[in-house]
Design an enzyme around this catalytic site. Sequence first.
Site, short mmCIF file in Angstrom:
data_model
loop_
_atom_site.label_atom_id
_atom_site.label_comp_id
_atom_site.label_asym_id
_atom_site.label_seq_id
_atom_site.Cartn_x
_atom_site.Cartn_y
_atom_site.Cartn_z
N GLY A 50 2.92 61.92 16.95
CA GLY A 50 4.20 61.00 16.87
C GLY A 50 3.76 59.91 15.72
CB VAL A 106 1.75 53.99 15.40
CG1 VAL A 106 1.51 52.32 16.04
CG2 VAL A 106 0.75 54.83 15.97
CG ASP A 155 -9.06 62.25 16.09
OD1 ASP A 155 -9.65 62.87 15.00
OD2 ASP A 155 -7.80 61.96 16.08
CE LYS A 198 -0.12 58.35 20.07
NZ LYS A 198 -1.64 58.78 20.35
N GLY A 210 0.93 60.35 12.91
CA GLY A 210 -0.40 61.13 13.40
C GLY A 210 0.32 62.29 13.73
#
Length: 404
Positions: free
Chosen positions: A78, A80, A230, A98, A75
């Site tokens: 960073g 996952v 989001d 994450k 993302g």
Amino acid sequence: MPVTDEDGGPEPAVGRQPLSPTRRRLPRAEVEEESEDGGIDEESIAGSAAPTAGGISEAAFSPKFFVTEKELGRGGTGVVLLVSHILDGVSLGHFACKRVPVGDNHKWLEKVLMEVQLLQQLSHTNLVSYRHVWLENVHLTTFGPSVPCAFILQQYCNSGDLHNYILSAAKQITKEQLKDQLRRRSRGEPDISSDLNGPRKLPFEQIISFFRDIASGLNYLHSNGFIHRDLKPSNCLLNDTGIPGQELRVLVSDFGEVQMESVARKSTGATGTISYCAPEVLRKVTPDGEYENFTAKSDIFSLGMILYFMCFGNLPYVGADMMNEENENLDTLREEIMAWPGLDGGTRLRPDLPERLYQSLKALISPDPSVRPTAEEILMGIEMQEGTPLVKIESSRPNSYFSC
């Protein structure tokens, strides 16, 4: 105890325990610099190593107890990772982890940990649960210095995300196939490859099951005074319990953009993927001023667009590219979303779906926020879905109702 790979050797991205993090501090300006997509550029962080004040204490770093198996997703801030918890050779389960580069910037670490604090406060069956957080030094590039990263350990959902679940049936279209499609469309001929390359067609019962799960998680957030900001299919994770007869369950994830409903918006431009943003949050209050604030009703619009995506496998925007989001012209798409007139009352892309779903969808993605129902009203409508719509919406249209 270093993080290791599956073969027992040091994880390539982590390596041996580096020197004290206080000897690898990064300049604040480079840590806070965002990449073009609004995220943190791991490459620029990894390439910085000059000391600066206001860094992170060495005592904040923890030993490592997890084996990295693979990358689950990437993302704006960073990646996952899928990790397994191994203690003296005994496996204690799988988790999603994450990893967010923080450099030696305490201010940025505080922002990252706001997500952790939120996860600690919230507990719901349709929200991804928090487990633990720690800091590690990680080699993000082959030849660069190690970079302090925050690792946020969360519940692992074993069936991917909703975006990939629906589009996984769609094959990659070659350039020749795309040219052939364009030629056929220009001549008004049917697209013979549409069925072969089409998204997964969810039955009505599964659409409502997934929709209920997402609405339930969102209602819990809203009832506690939070806005997600989001919400999109890639942030809706699927979990299979493995118990015969139980359906796939959807859990809302990624709370990095969550804010209190009472807090004024601080960011400029759109947050997250704009394809699912409500039209009002893309507009400026004044021509050169701030953007309109996110609200619970802007979350509802995003929820409605997720429902649209589950029903039809695409979005109602010409400029939206479901398969290759990086190909979107953001300025053109933004203008298209802001000019969204609402769902055409006569449009029935899938005749097999009931009329009441179309009426509900029309309310959810209305350009007028006051017409959209609350998450609580949505859940009440689903519970009473038999027959005609039963739940009244307090809106500018006093006789409007919501039901699936």
